[in-house]
Scaffold this motif. Structure first.
Motif, PDB file in Angstrom:
ATOM      1  N   ARG A 112      -7.905  65.796   0.567  1.00 17.87           N
ATOM      2  CA  ARG A 112      -6.773  65.715  -0.336  1.00 17.87           C
ATOM      3  C   ARG A 112      -5.982  64.423  -0.154  1.00 17.87           C
ATOM      4  NH1 ARG A 112      -5.246  69.875  -3.313  1.00 17.87           N
ATOM      5  NH2 ARG A 112      -4.705  68.061  -4.592  1.00 17.87           N
ATOM      6  N   GLY A 113      -5.490  63.917  -1.298  1.00 23.15           N
ATOM      7  CA  GLY A 113      -4.602  62.762  -1.276  1.00 23.15           C
ATOM      8  C   GLY A 113      -5.273  61.426  -1.080  1.00 23.15           C
ATOM      9  N   LEU A 114      -6.601  61.369  -1.213  1.00 22.21           N
ATOM     10  CA  LEU A 114      -7.315  60.101  -1.021  1.00 22.21           C
ATOM     11  C   LEU A 114      -7.828  59.612  -2.375  1.00 22.21           C
ATOM     12  CD1 LEU A 114      -8.181  58.051   1.101  1.00 22.21           C
ATOM     13  CD2 LEU A 114     -10.322  59.319   1.362  1.00 22.21           C
ATOM     14  N   PRO A 115      -7.249  58.541  -2.919  1.00 22.71           N
ATOM     15  CA  PRO A 115      -7.648  58.048  -4.244  1.00 22.71           C
ATOM     16  C   PRO A 115      -8.903  57.195  -4.193  1.00 22.71           C
ATOM     17  CG  PRO A 115      -5.879  56.701  -3.381  1.00 22.71           C
ATOM     18  CD  PRO A 115      -6.111  57.791  -2.368  1.00 22.71           C
ATOM     19  N   ASP A 116      -9.482  56.948  -5.371  1.00 25.52           N
ATOM     20  CA  ASP A 116     -10.551  55.961  -5.478  1.00 25.52           C
ATOM     21  C   ASP A 116     -10.051  54.613  -4.976  1.00 25.52           C
ATOM     22  OD1 ASP A 116     -12.337  57.737  -6.668  1.00 25.52           O
ATOM     23  OD2 ASP A 116     -11.691  57.234  -8.698  1.00 25.52           O
ATOM     24  N   PRO A 120      -4.789  52.533  -9.128  1.00 17.21           N
ATOM     25  CA  PRO A 120      -4.882  52.948 -10.527  1.00 17.21           C
ATOM     26  C   PRO A 120      -5.378  51.838 -11.455  1.00 17.21           C
ATOM     27  CG  PRO A 120      -2.651  52.279 -10.068  1.00 17.21           C
ATOM     28  CD  PRO A 120      -3.425  52.039  -8.796  1.00 17.21           C
ATOM     29  N   ASP A 121      -5.799  50.703 -10.899  1.00 15.49           N
ATOM     30  CA  ASP A 121      -6.113  49.544 -11.736  1.00 15.49           C
ATOM     31  C   ASP A 121      -7.350  49.758 -12.607  1.00 15.49           C
ATOM     32  OD1 ASP A 121      -3.956  48.237 -10.567  1.00 15.49           O
ATOM     33  OD2 ASP A 121      -5.180  47.441  -8.947  1.00 15.49           O
ATOM     34  N   ALA A 122      -8.378  50.419 -12.069  1.00 14.68           N
ATOM     35  CA  ALA A 122      -9.623  50.590 -12.807  1.00 14.68           C
ATOM     36  C   ALA A 122      -9.539  51.795 -13.739  1.00 14.68           C
ATOM     37  CB  ALA A 122     -10.786  50.762 -11.835  1.00 14.68           C
ATOM     38  N   ALA A 123     -10.049  51.623 -14.938  1.00 12.95           N
ATOM     39  CA  ALA A 123     -10.107  52.744 -15.880  1.00 12.95           C
ATOM     40  C   ALA A 123     -10.966  53.862 -15.290  1.00 12.95           C
ATOM     41  CB  ALA A 123     -10.696  52.276 -17.207  1.00 12.95           C
ATOM     42  N   HIS A 124     -10.545  55.094 -15.533  1.00 11.62           N
ATOM     43  CA  HIS A 124     -11.257  56.297 -15.106  1.00 11.62           C
ATOM     44  C   HIS A 124     -11.224  56.514 -13.587  1.00 11.62           C
ATOM     45  CE1 HIS A 124     -12.644  56.483 -19.234  1.00 11.62           C
ATOM     46  NE2 HIS A 124     -13.108  55.246 -19.121  1.00 11.62           N
ATOM     47  N   SER A 125     -10.381  55.763 -12.886  1.00  8.53           N
ATOM     48  CA  SER A 125     -10.159  56.057 -11.472  1.00  8.53           C
ATOM     49  C   SER A 125      -9.200  57.238 -11.372  1.00  8.53           C
ATOM     50  CB  SER A 125      -9.585  54.841 -10.749  1.00  8.53           C
ATOM     51  OG  SER A 125      -8.346  54.444 -11.331  1.00  8.53           O
ATOM     52  N   VAL A 126      -9.243  57.946 -10.234  1.00 11.63           N
ATOM     53  CA  VAL A 126      -8.397  59.128 -10.075  1.00 11.63           C
ATOM     54  C   VAL A 126      -7.690  59.070  -8.714  1.00 11.63           C
ATOM     55  CG1 VAL A 126      -9.883  60.551 -11.544  1.00 11.63           C
ATOM     56  CG2 VAL A 126     -10.243  60.536  -9.072  1.00 11.63           C
ATOM     57  N   PRO A 127      -6.537  59.748  -8.598  1.00 15.23           N
ATOM     58  CA  PRO A 127      -5.782  59.716  -7.351  1.00 15.23           C
ATOM     59  C   PRO A 127      -6.228  60.740  -6.317  1.00 15.23           C
ATOM     60  CG  PRO A 127      -4.535  60.900  -9.004  1.00 15.23           C
ATOM     61  CD  PRO A 127      -5.771  60.385  -9.696  1.00 15.23           C
ATOM     62  N   ASP A 128      -7.120  61.650  -6.685  1.00 12.21           N
ATOM     63  CA  ASP A 128      -7.428  62.749  -5.779  1.00 12.21           C
ATOM     64  C   ASP A 128      -8.680  63.481  -6.264  1.00 12.21           C
ATOM     65  OD1 ASP A 128      -7.075  64.448  -3.642  1.00 12.21           O
ATOM     66  OD2 ASP A 128      -5.417  65.582  -4.519  1.00 12.21           O
ATOM     67  N   GLY A 129      -9.405  64.093  -5.325  1.00 11.00           N
ATOM     68  CA  GLY A 129     -10.419  65.065  -5.681  1.00 11.00           C
ATOM     69  C   GLY A 129     -11.862  64.644  -5.630  1.00 11.00           C
ATOM     70  N   TRP A 418      -5.225  53.451  -2.076  1.00 10.95           N
ATOM     71  CA  TRP A 418      -6.264  53.837  -1.120  1.00 10.95           C
ATOM     72  C   TRP A 418      -5.949  53.291   0.270  1.00 10.95           C
ATOM     73  CZ3 TRP A 418      -9.579  50.995   1.979  1.00 10.95           C
ATOM     74  CH2 TRP A 418     -10.584  51.729   2.624  1.00 10.95           C
ATOM     75  N   SER A 419      -5.542  52.024   0.353  1.00 12.71           N
ATOM     76  CA  SER A 419      -5.243  51.422   1.647  1.00 12.71           C
ATOM     77  C   SER A 419      -4.090  52.146   2.335  1.00 12.71           C
ATOM     78  CB  SER A 419      -4.902  49.935   1.476  1.00 12.71           C
ATOM     79  OG  SER A 419      -5.963  49.220   0.888  1.00 12.71           O
ATOM     80  N   VAL A 420      -3.065  52.493   1.572  1.00 14.18           N
ATOM     81  CA  VAL A 420      -1.905  53.180   2.142  1.00 14.18           C
ATOM     82  C   VAL A 420      -2.317  54.553   2.670  1.00 14.18           C
ATOM     83  CG1 VAL A 420       0.347  54.182   1.620  1.00 14.18           C
ATOM     84  CG2 VAL A 420      -0.244  51.921   0.737  1.00 14.18           C
ATOM     85  N   ALA A 421      -3.124  55.279   1.884  1.00 12.84           N
ATOM     86  CA  ALA A 421      -3.565  56.603   2.312  1.00 12.84           C
ATOM     87  C   ALA A 421      -4.378  56.519   3.599  1.00 12.84           C
ATOM     88  CB  ALA A 421      -4.380  57.266   1.209  1.00 12.84           C
ATOM     89  N   MET A 422      -5.292  55.556   3.662  1.00 13.46           N
ATOM     90  CA  MET A 422      -6.118  55.403   4.864  1.00 13.46           C
ATOM     91  C   MET A 422      -5.274  55.013   6.062  1.00 13.46           C
ATOM     92  SD  MET A 422      -9.214  56.188   4.114  1.00 13.46           S
ATOM     93  CE  MET A 422     -10.218  55.433   5.363  1.00 13.46           C
TER      94      MET A 422
END
Length: 523
Positions: A112-116, A120-129, A418-422
């Motif tokens: 949970r909570g790990l984005p692509d 959000p820069d790339a189209a069709h990227s998601v923040p979770d899942g 992604w970097s912040v989450a990691m």
């Protein structure tokens, strides 16, 4: 071991074991050959993640996504380096492949909570899942094979960050991350009736009128295979000639891959006319790090990657200049490949990690005088390390100003989700930018960096939608399959997205095992 099987899988990571499990489940006699004395391959030293857009665990959490949405994300980030049909074939088969293995004991969960990477820069990227990792399991789940699983300490990205199990754990340690993933697939292969041979190196392929008919071992023994051979050997990190050919720079070069990742798949398949397809090296996953001073089981230098950036450190080139967002290793690797056409030199290589005593006292980097230069001032540090003095002094001053403002206007360090989450998973950092902190407290330190591969290659064997190796004209070589890091990455177009390598090994192994079983049955 016998002299004939229905399917031979070379390599005991996720790809080889997946193929063996599927074929054996269909009634085939399958054999896994591993050149090391332990099993698990690169899978066992990975973070254990599997990147799966539209997976059922995410749906159960109410996260809307699909395989097609993931494919469109790949299309955009790959920038023309992927084959869209192969991208969709891979992601489209992922659900079926994972359902097969979950029906045979594989247990996964969403991180949970790990984005692509490019959200959000790339189209069709998601923040979770989209990221899955294996549910931990006891080593005893492998029975007599528990003591033969590769057990290199790694870091968990799910269920709370913590170190993986090493060799000195309890009598029945809990396996996490890549060790757990490798264990699940080894168990699936064994439970299905596949056999595993360790300490055996395949050096060649047997051929006949029907295509590939078996393998030749380094001791001269021949083992025949009725349905063919799956090459799941990993990449070529341990072969300097292949690294030089496909990745470029070799000075200060190392790998986090285990011994034995020698490019055997290329040597065996090339004489049959197999297509070897390569990405630009800047699109591969190569991190920076430094030797630990220790050696691995092959007696070669052991490297530690520096993939999470902390406050009080920066990365600079020989001019003393920062050149990328240090918190995002794909940006670092791409910048290290930048060529100065006027001099024919790499603009940002060699490179150094520069840090102050605040970071040193955290124990993130061991201040070993054999590998780390120290000095009471930034200027003296530059002179001692051989870094441009004026450049480093100016860079440190600008970076410290950015820390005071709380924003890195030069490269946006610490702003990528992604970097912040990691970083927060790895360091437990709180709110705000967890990666900004001034380089202000003496003594100051500099460590010359190495380029550290991660078991992935820019080049690999080209395969079709059934994981069959194809020739330069696109024809499948009968009886020859490949899976995982042995295959070309023209399905992804890049390697900088965690979990895609394990996904490719899982799906391609599944497809290879299924096709081989059908070939055996004559259907």
């Amino acid at each position: 071991m016998d002299d004939e099987y229905d399917l031979i899988c070379v390599g005991s990571g996720i790809g080889g074991c997946a193929a063996a499990a599927v074929a054996a489940d269909a009634g085939a006699r399958a054999l896994v050959i591993e050149r090391a004395d332990v099993v698990g391959g690169v899978t066992a030293v990975s973070g254990g993640q599997i990147w799966v857009p539209g997976n059922r665990w995410a749906r159960e959490l109410g996260i809307a996504d699909s395989a097609e949405n993931g494919a469109r994300y790949i299309d955009g980030v790959a920038r023309g380096h992927n084959d869209p049909d192969r991208t969709r074939a891979l992601l489209g088969a992922a659900g079926e492949a994972i359902e097969f293995f979950t029906g045979r004991g594989l247990a996964l969960r969403v991180i949970r909570g790990l984005p692509d990477y490019y959200f959000p820069d790339a189209a069709h990227s998601v923040p979770d899942g989209r990221y899955l990792d294996p549910v931990p399991l006891p080593a005893s789940a492998l029975g007599d094979w528990a003591g033969r699983l590769r057990r290199t300490a790694v870091w968990s990205m799910g269920g709370g960050l913590g170190p993986g199990t090493g060799d000195d754990g309890p009598s029945d340690p809990v396996l996490t991350t890549g060790q757990a993933l490798a264990a699940y697939f080894l168990r699936a292969a064994l439970d299905a009736g596949a056999q595993v041979m360790t300490g055996a190196t395949a050096t060649g392929l047997l051929t006949g009128d029907g295509g590939v008919t078996g393998v030749v071992l380094d001791d001269g023994r021949e083992i025949n295979s009725r349905a063919g051979v799956v090459l799941a050997t990993g990449a070529y990190d341990r072969d300097p000639d292949l690294v030089h050919r496909f990745e470029g720079v070799l000075d200060d070069h190392g790998t986090g891959a285990p011994p034995g990742i020698m490019g055997d798949h290329l040597r065996m398949a090339a004489p049959l006319g197999a297509s070897i397809w390569s990405l630009p090296a800047a699109r591969n996953t190569v991190q920076v790090g430094f030797p630990t001073g220790g050696t691995d089981e092959a007696g070669e230098a052991r490297y530690r990657t520096h993939w999470v950036m902390h406050p009080h450190e920066i990365i600079v080139n020989s001019r003393g200049e920062r050149f990328a967002d240090e918190s995002f290793y794909p940006a670092i690797n791409a910048a290290l490949q930048q060529l100065d056409g006027a001099s024919q030199r790499l603009s940002n290589w060699p490179a150094w990690l520069v840090f102050d005593q605040d970071l040193a006292e955290r124990g993130v980097v061991e201040v070993d005088p054999e590998r780390v230069v120290s000095a009471p001032s930034v200027l003296e540090l530059a002179r001692t390390a051989g870094i441009g003095e004026a450049g480093l002094a100016s860079t440190v001053a600008r970076y410290n100003d950015a820390c005071a403002r709380g924003r890195d206007d030069a490269f946006g360090r610490g702003e990528r989700p992604w970097s912040v989450a990691m970083s927060r998973m790895a360091t437990g950092g709180g709110p705000g930018n967890p990666m900004l902190g001034p380089i202000a407290r003496p003594p100051f330190h500099a460590a010359r960096l190495a380029r550290v591969q991660a078991g992935l290659g820019s080049a690999g064997l080209e395969v079709d939608g059934s994981a069959r190796v194809v020739t330069w004209v696109g024809e499948a070589i009968p009886g020859l399959y490949a899976a995982g890091n042995a295959t070309a990455r023209n399905d992804m177009g890049f390697s900088a997205q965690s979990g895609t390598s394990n996904l490719r090994g899982l799906v391609q192994g599944y497809l290879a095992g299924r096709d081989a079983a059908r070939r055996l049955a004559g259907t």
